[in-house]
Design an enzyme around this catalytic site. Sequence first.
Site, PDB file in Angstrom:
ATOM      1  N   ARG A  36       0.822  -1.217   0.000  1.00 50.97           N
ATOM      2  CA  ARG A  36       0.000   0.000   0.000  1.00 50.97           C
ATOM      3  C   ARG A  36       0.854   1.264   0.000  1.00 50.97           C
ATOM      4  NH1 ARG A  36      -5.061  -1.837   3.892  1.00 50.97           N
ATOM      5  NH2 ARG A  36      -6.425  -2.377   2.166  1.00 50.97           N
ATOM      6  N   LYS A 197     -17.038 -15.642   4.744  1.00 53.57           N
ATOM      7  CA  LYS A 197     -18.339 -15.155   5.209  1.00 53.57           C
ATOM      8  C   LYS A 197     -19.342 -14.939   4.089  1.00 53.57           C
ATOM      9  CE  LYS A 197     -16.317 -12.850   9.135  1.00 53.57           C
ATOM     10  NZ  LYS A 197     -15.321 -11.806   9.049  1.00 53.57           N
ATOM     11  N   GLY A 350      -8.143  -8.541   0.541  1.00 51.63           N
ATOM     12  CA  GLY A 350      -6.852  -8.669   1.204  1.00 51.63           C
ATOM     13  C   GLY A 350      -6.312 -10.087   1.193  1.00 51.63           C
ATOM     14  N   GLY A 373     -12.539  -4.347   1.153  1.00 53.48           N
ATOM     15  CA  GLY A 373     -13.927  -3.905   1.297  1.00 53.48           C
ATOM     16  C   GLY A 373     -14.308  -2.901   0.217  1.00 53.48           C
TER      17      GLY A 373
END
Length: 393
Positions: A36, A197, A350, A373
């Site tokens: 990043r 999830k 990620g 996200g």
Amino acid sequence: MNKKSIRDIDVKGKKVFVRVDFNVPLENGAITDDTRIRETLPTIRFLIEKGAKVILASHLGRPKGQVVEEMRLTPVAARLSELLGKPVAKADEAVGEAVQAKASALNEGDVLLLENVRFYEGEEKNDPELAKAFASLADIFVNDAFGAAHRAHASTEGIAHFLPAVSGLLMEKELDVLGKALNNPERPFTAIVGGSKVKDKIDVINKMIEIADNILIGGGLSYTFLKAQGHEIGLSLCDDSKLDLVLEFVEKAKKLGKNFLLPVDIVVSEDFKAAVNAEIVGQGGIPANKEGVDIGPKTRELYAEVIKNSKLVVWNGPMGVFEVDDFANGTRAVAQACAETSGYTVIGGGDSAAAVEKFRLADKMDHISTGGGASLEFMEGKALPGVVALNDK
Ligand SMILES: Nc1ncnc2c1ncn2[C@@H]1O[C@H](COP(=O)(O)OP(=O)(O)O)[C@@H](O)[C@H]1O
Ligand SMILES: O=C(OP(=O)(O)O)[C@H](O)COP(=O)(O)O
């Protein structure tokens, strides 16, 4: 993109508040992945070369409005300085008189990194007072934090109401690549959705059924689909509240004529942290005392074939518990197929990005997003508040 970028404005001699996403993984104070930071260098170098006074701001972790010593940006300043090959001043606060003084003392081309913006309660609440305090440090706001663009916080959204607000080069690149891929996709377009999830991926699966040609499901979320279809799933991950919904997805895909694939064979184990009596079973054959931890060899072959015949592949979420070597084969096979396909490959998330790094295949992918996200929300078609707030062209 219809938003202004740093290319569209004059920054010479101006103090520029640049929101970046330097939320990097740290272990014992050392940065374990500086992607990043490196991805933000083009923006910082551009501003330095144009004679701007650069003030960088970022969050790190989730300190919840308090000072957490381990979440200071000090190691990030040191790494950034190495990468830029020039000194980077570091402030111990992000607002206040001491920071004002440091910002005012900047010369053209200087770089100052503020302290973690999430040490202030107002950041995540998007408090206008805090946003105003950030804005008072500078003449221009640049948002280059794609990874945090889905957050409406004081340093990502609020500040844009008090200063001319434009995007940085990383933000521009992420939006361009993801936008082009999704708005006018080359076909066949394959979406691969994995991870743990179901709840987090519901919207993206739904969207992908609408826009992709092939939808490949893997990872922990596949078992909710298998259970909904009446299969035994033993101890596998499952979201029982979503059984009806995932059945609707399967129906919807069928109705739209989409190729919607679930694992046809599965690696199961008594423990997901290590292989304990691990074996490969068919779709309906998961024993009661075991859980699914990876896609099996037939599924790997099937998915790899689809990926290799695609013109565009968008991948979010690993195929299994790839952190455990014995359960990494499915994720590796998908990564390998993405590396080999002549189609354009986009990796979001990620953990998928970490997997691709782990297998040393990162340089074989066309685009690895810096936002997990954020890239998910973008793919779902949601507006990103950190982008919406920027000035139109
Ligand atoms: N079958 C499975 N059972 C339990 N966890 C799984 C399974 N498959 C994948 N996972 C876990 O899912 C996690 C990643 O999920 P997620 O955060 O949704 O992905 P991403 O960050 O790429 O969006 C990984 O830690 C991986 O170990
Ligand atoms: O690491 C981030 O998110 P990601 O893991 O979804 O890419 C961003 O820095 C946003 O952090 P947040 O999810 O604490 O707001």
